[in-house]
Write an enzyme that holds these catalytic residues in place. Structure first.
Site, PDB file in Angstrom:
ATOM      1  N   HIS A 174     -83.952  47.074  94.773  1.00  0.00           N
ATOM      2  CA  HIS A 174     -83.182  48.312  94.978  1.00  0.00           C
ATOM      3  C   HIS A 174     -82.944  48.541  96.471  1.00  0.00           C
ATOM      4  CE1 HIS A 174     -85.269  49.444  91.067  1.00  0.00           C
ATOM      5  NE2 HIS A 174     -84.001  49.619  90.763  1.00  0.00           N
ATOM      6  N   LEU A 232     -87.000  40.444  90.663  1.00  0.00           N
ATOM      7  CA  LEU A 232     -87.654  41.746  90.740  1.00  0.00           C
ATOM      8  C   LEU A 232     -87.063  42.697  89.710  1.00  0.00           C
ATOM      9  CD1 LEU A 232     -89.169  40.659  93.065  1.00  0.00           C
ATOM     10  CD2 LEU A 232     -88.541  42.616  94.427  1.00  0.00           C
ATOM     11  N   HIS A 290     -88.038  49.016  93.886  1.00  0.00           N
ATOM     12  CA  HIS A 290     -88.664  47.832  94.466  1.00  0.00           C
ATOM     13  C   HIS A 290     -87.702  47.261  95.509  1.00  0.00           C
ATOM     14  CE1 HIS A 290     -85.885  45.725  91.858  1.00  0.00           C
ATOM     15  NE2 HIS A 290     -86.395  46.327  90.798  1.00  0.00           N
ATOM     16  N   GLY A 296     -85.189  54.581  89.069  1.00  0.00           N
ATOM     17  CA  GLY A 296     -86.439  54.768  89.807  1.00  0.00           C
ATOM     18  C   GLY A 296     -87.344  53.550  89.703  1.00  0.00           C
ATOM     19  N   GLY A 326     -77.019  45.304  90.936  1.00  0.00           N
ATOM     20  CA  GLY A 326     -77.637  43.985  91.094  1.00  0.00           C
ATOM     21  C   GLY A 326     -77.131  43.004  90.047  1.00  0.00           C
ATOM     22  N   GLU A 327     -77.035  41.735  90.456  1.00  0.00           N
ATOM     23  CA  GLU A 327     -76.557  40.690  89.529  1.00  0.00           C
ATOM     24  C   GLU A 327     -77.596  40.323  88.473  1.00  0.00           C
ATOM     25  OE1 GLU A 327     -75.244  37.609  92.190  1.00  0.00           O
ATOM     26  OE2 GLU A 327     -73.514  38.818  92.773  1.00  0.00           O
ATOM     27  N   LYS A 328     -78.821  40.790  88.640  1.00  0.00           N
ATOM     28  CA  LYS A 328     -79.813  40.505  87.589  1.00  0.00           C
ATOM     29  C   LYS A 328     -79.318  41.069  86.257  1.00  0.00           C
ATOM     30  CE  LYS A 328     -83.828  42.579  86.781  1.00  0.00           C
ATOM     31  NZ  LYS A 328     -83.890  42.745  85.316  1.00  0.00           N
ATOM     32  N   ASP A 329     -78.723  42.263  86.334  1.00  0.00           N
ATOM     33  CA  ASP A 329     -78.137  42.866  85.133  1.00  0.00           C
ATOM     34  C   ASP A 329     -76.675  42.438  85.058  1.00  0.00           C
ATOM     35  OD1 ASP A 329     -80.425  44.398  84.187  1.00  0.00           O
ATOM     36  OD2 ASP A 329     -80.212  45.469  86.068  1.00  0.00           O
ATOM     37  N   GLN A 337     -74.465  44.047  82.461  1.00  0.00           N
ATOM     38  CA  GLN A 337     -74.212  45.452  82.829  1.00  0.00           C
ATOM     39  C   GLN A 337     -73.082  45.534  83.854  1.00  0.00           C
ATOM     40  OE1 GLN A 337     -77.197  48.751  83.516  1.00  0.00           O
ATOM     41  NE2 GLN A 337     -77.028  48.044  85.608  1.00  0.00           N
TER      42      GLN A 337
HETATM   43  O1  PAF Z   1     -79.519  49.336  86.078  1.00  0.00           O
HETATM   44  C1  PAF Z   1     -80.059  50.453  85.919  1.00  0.00           C
HETATM   45  O2  PAF Z   1     -81.073  50.784  86.527  1.00  0.00           O
HETATM   46  C2  PAF Z   1     -79.445  51.425  84.936  1.00  0.00           C
HETATM   47  O3  PAF Z   1     -78.916  50.758  83.830  1.00  0.00           O
HETATM   48  C3  PAF Z   1     -78.393  52.352  85.577  1.00  0.00           C
HETATM   49  C4  PAF Z   1     -77.191  51.576  86.069  1.00  0.00           C
HETATM   50  C5  PAF Z   1     -79.022  53.118  86.721  1.00  0.00           C
HETATM   51  C6  PAF Z   1     -77.905  53.367  84.542  1.00  0.00           C
HETATM   52  O4  PAF Z   1     -78.944  54.154  84.047  1.00  0.00           O
END
Ligand code: PAF
Length: 280
Positions: A39, A187, A36, A33, A150-153, A156
């Site tokens: 997303h 962002l 921005h 949530g 997103g590539e920012k993470d 992840q």
């Molecule tokens: O990147 C995020 O916003 C979170 O880590 C995700 C992938 C939604 C998991 O909670």
């Protein structure tokens, strides 16, 4: 167009998705949530490539290793829905904790190897297993054809790809470029907690990354990191790490460059933890 339909329970959502799958593919954008434009760019891409897009909005407690970070995380469901109302063919899954983590839920941490101990993993113990847990459960509920991150993470993304492989999900993972404000700030939902002055001070992160990229590969990665840290320290933020790593293994590069090198930065600005990265 209009407000997207919000589903709060997995079983109702699943039946809507099964019906949609008779007409076309389903794309999935998992979020916490506080949406921005970053997303929204993921949603746009997912809409281009699918018949229906599911956006989940769930602040996942298991990925926070710090209680105050969890309680301070922005929760803005009404404005999130408003932002999504510009789209057609988007539905929202905004579950309760019990819906995502039912009593019979069983989770065995997966082997993330170095992905769990390097960079973010070193500073946020348990964070990536929490991400894996929630994304695994979300993938089981939504069962999309593709999912957008997103590539920012950056780390992840590597973790999710590994999970998909280890747990045999047949879901295509699509990485999307980091969305930046006109002056370069990546962002993030966390930016909402920054004052205007903080937002301008935070620019030192992307400035440092660009400064390093422009210096190129003439020096060793170690030397470039030293120059990066020196540049960063001209700003006001508190640096947690600045590292050049191999994009695949995430091992730190010191003497020799690899084909795909990325510089990752984590820093605190007004007590808000920000991350960013750039291919070098
Ligand atoms: O990147 C995020 O916003 C979170 O880590 C995700 C992938 C939604 C998991 O909670």
């Amino acid at each position: 167009m209009g407000m997207p339909t919000v589903y709060t329970t997995a079983h109702v959502l699943s039946s809507v998705i099964s019906t949609a799958k008779k007409k076309g593919t389903v794309g999935f954008v998992p979020t916490m949530g506080a949406l921005h434009e970053g997303h929204l760019s993921l949603v746009e891409r997912a809409l281009e490539e699918n018949f229906l897009v599911v956006v989940s909005i769930f602040v996942n407690p298991t990925q926070f290793n710090n209680a105050s970070d969890l309680s301070n995380y922005p929760r803005t469901l009404d404005s999130d829905l408003e932002l999504l109302s510009i789209f057609d063919r988007v539905i929202v899954y905004a579950p309760t904790v019990e819906d995502i983590y039912p009593k019979h839920d069983f989770f065995e941490p997966i082997d993330l190897g170095a992905l769990d101990t390097r960079l973010e993993g070193a500073f946020r113990p348990g964070h990536f297993q929490g991400v894996v847990h929630v994304v695994r459960n979300l993938f089981h509920i939504v069962q999309p054809h593709s999912a957008y991150f997103g590539e920012k993470d950056f780390q992840q993304l590597a973790v999710i790809r590994r999970m998909v492989k280890l747990l045999n999900f047949s879901i295509e993972i699509i990485s999307c470029p980091t969305y930046r404000s006109a002056n370069g700030l990546a962002l993030s939902s966390r930016n909402m907690r920054l004052t205007d002055q903080g937002k301008s001070e935070a620019l030192i992160i992307s400035e440092t990354l660009n400064y390093m990229k422009n210096l190129g590969h003439d020096d060793t990665p170690s030397k470039l990191m030293e120059q990066g840290v020196a540049h960063f320290s001209k700003g006001k933020l508190t640096l947690e790490y600045l590292e050049i790593v191999d994009a695949e293994s995430l091992t730190k590069l010191t003497d020799v460059w690899s084909d795909h090198a990325v510089c990752c930065i984590a820093a605190y600005c007004e007590d808000v933890r920000l991350i960013d990265n750039l291919a070098m």
